[in-house]
Motif scaffolding. Structure first.
Motif, short mmCIF file in Angstrom:
data_model
loop_
_atom_site.label_atom_id
_atom_site.label_comp_id
_atom_site.label_asym_id
_atom_site.label_seq_id
_atom_site.Cartn_x
_atom_site.Cartn_y
_atom_site.Cartn_z
N ASP A 22 0.83 -1.20 0.00
CA ASP A 22 0.00 0.00 0.00
C ASP A 22 0.87 1.25 0.00
O ASP A 22 0.60 2.21 -0.74
N LEU A 23 1.91 1.25 0.82
CA LEU A 23 2.82 2.40 0.87
C LEU A 23 3.51 2.60 -0.47
O LEU A 23 3.62 3.72 -0.97
N ALA A 24 3.95 1.50 -1.08
CA ALA A 24 4.61 1.59 -2.38
C ALA A 24 3.65 2.12 -3.44
O ALA A 24 4.03 2.97 -4.26
N ALA A 25 2.41 1.64 -3.42
CA ALA A 25 1.43 2.10 -4.40
C ALA A 25 1.14 3.59 -4.21
O ALA A 25 1.03 4.34 -5.19
N GLU A 26 1.04 4.03 -2.95
CA GLU A 26 0.79 5.43 -2.68
C GLU A 26 1.97 6.28 -3.15
O GLU A 26 1.79 7.34 -3.75
N THR A 27 3.18 5.80 -2.90
CA THR A 27 4.38 6.52 -3.31
C THR A 27 4.46 6.61 -4.83
O THR A 27 4.77 7.66 -5.39
N LEU A 28 4.15 5.50 -5.48
CA LEU A 28 4.16 5.50 -6.95
C LEU A 28 3.10 6.44 -7.51
O LEU A 28 3.33 7.13 -8.51
N GLY A 29 1.94 6.46 -6.85
CA GLY A 29 0.89 7.38 -7.28
C GLY A 29 1.33 8.83 -7.17
O GLY A 29 1.11 9.63 -8.08
N SER A 30 1.98 9.15 -6.06
CA SER A 30 2.48 10.52 -5.88
C SER A 30 3.55 10.84 -6.90
O SER A 30 3.58 11.94 -7.47
N ALA A 31 4.45 9.90 -7.13
CA ALA A 31 5.51 10.12 -8.11
C ALA A 31 4.92 10.29 -9.51
O ALA A 31 5.37 11.14 -10.29
N ALA A 32 3.91 9.49 -9.82
CA ALA A 32 3.27 9.59 -11.14
C ALA A 32 2.62 10.96 -11.31
O ALA A 32 2.70 11.57 -12.38
N ASN A 33 1.99 11.46 -10.25
CA ASN A 33 1.37 12.80 -10.32
C ASN A 33 2.43 13.88 -10.53
O ASN A 33 2.22 14.82 -11.30
N THR A 34 3.55 13.74 -9.86
CA THR A 34 4.63 14.72 -10.01
C THR A 34 5.18 14.70 -11.43
O THR A 34 5.39 15.75 -12.06
N VAL A 35 5.42 13.50 -11.94
CA VAL A 35 5.94 13.37 -13.30
C VAL A 35 4.94 13.93 -14.30
O VAL A 35 5.31 14.63 -15.25
N ARG A 36 3.66 13.64 -14.08
CA ARG A 36 2.62 14.14 -14.99
C ARG A 36 2.63 15.67 -15.00
O ARG A 36 2.52 16.30 -16.06
N ALA A 37 2.76 16.26 -13.83
CA ALA A 37 2.77 17.72 -13.76
C ALA A 37 4.01 18.30 -14.43
O ALA A 37 3.94 19.34 -15.09
N LEU A 38 5.16 17.64 -14.28
CA LEU A 38 6.40 18.14 -14.86
C LEU A 38 6.43 17.98 -16.37
O LEU A 38 6.86 18.87 -17.10
N LEU A 39 6.02 16.85 -16.84
CA LEU A 39 6.15 16.58 -18.27
C LEU A 39 4.93 17.02 -19.07
O LEU A 39 5.05 17.31 -20.27
N GLY A 40 3.77 17.02 -18.44
CA GLY A 40 2.56 17.41 -19.14
C GLY A 40 2.24 16.49 -20.31
O GLY A 40 1.64 16.92 -21.30
N ARG A 41 2.63 15.25 -20.21
CA ARG A 41 2.38 14.31 -21.30
C ARG A 41 0.91 13.92 -21.34
O ARG A 41 0.28 13.71 -20.32
N SER A 42 0.41 13.79 -22.52
CA SER A 42 -1.01 13.44 -22.67
C SER A 42 -1.25 11.95 -22.40
O SER A 42 -2.37 11.56 -22.09
N ASP A 43 -0.22 11.11 -22.51
CA ASP A 43 -0.43 9.68 -22.30
C ASP A 43 -0.10 9.22 -20.88
O ASP A 43 -0.14 8.05 -20.58
#
Length: 91
Positions: A22-43
């Motif tokens: 659960d902790l790993a999934a939450e961390t990955l979710g947060s990291a994914a949100n950060t990457v999405r915000a930085l890169l602004g990729r549509s996919d």
């Protein structure tokens, strides 16, 4: 399983692994949100959904691997003895 319930070592291991997952999934979710915000990729939502599916499948495999209880050895021997008697081999 309440807060005061202490199960055996197997149950504690499962709970520990579930907490870590659960902790790993939450961390990955947060990291994914950060990457999405930085890169602004549509996919990125598709990539995050794929990662979630992969982690879920991996978790299911782990739980299935460790949750399966092997048959009792003496029970298997008894079943073989009964089968031999029924077939007339022990005669």
């Amino acid at each position: 399983m309440g807060a005061g319930h202490t199960g055996g070592p197997g149950e504690q291991a499962v709970l520990l692994l579930a907490g870590l997952a659960d902790l790993a999934a939450e961390t990955l979710g947060s990291a994914a949100n950060t990457v999405r915000a930085l890169l602004g990729r549509s996919d990125m939502p598709d990539l995050a959904a794929d990662a979630k599916q992969d982690l879920t499948a991996r978790g299911r495999l782990v739980v299935d691997r460790y949750a399966a209880v092997p048959p009792a050895y003496l029970e298997v021997l008894a079943q073989h003895a009964v089968a031999r008697r029924a077939s007339g081999i022990d005669g």
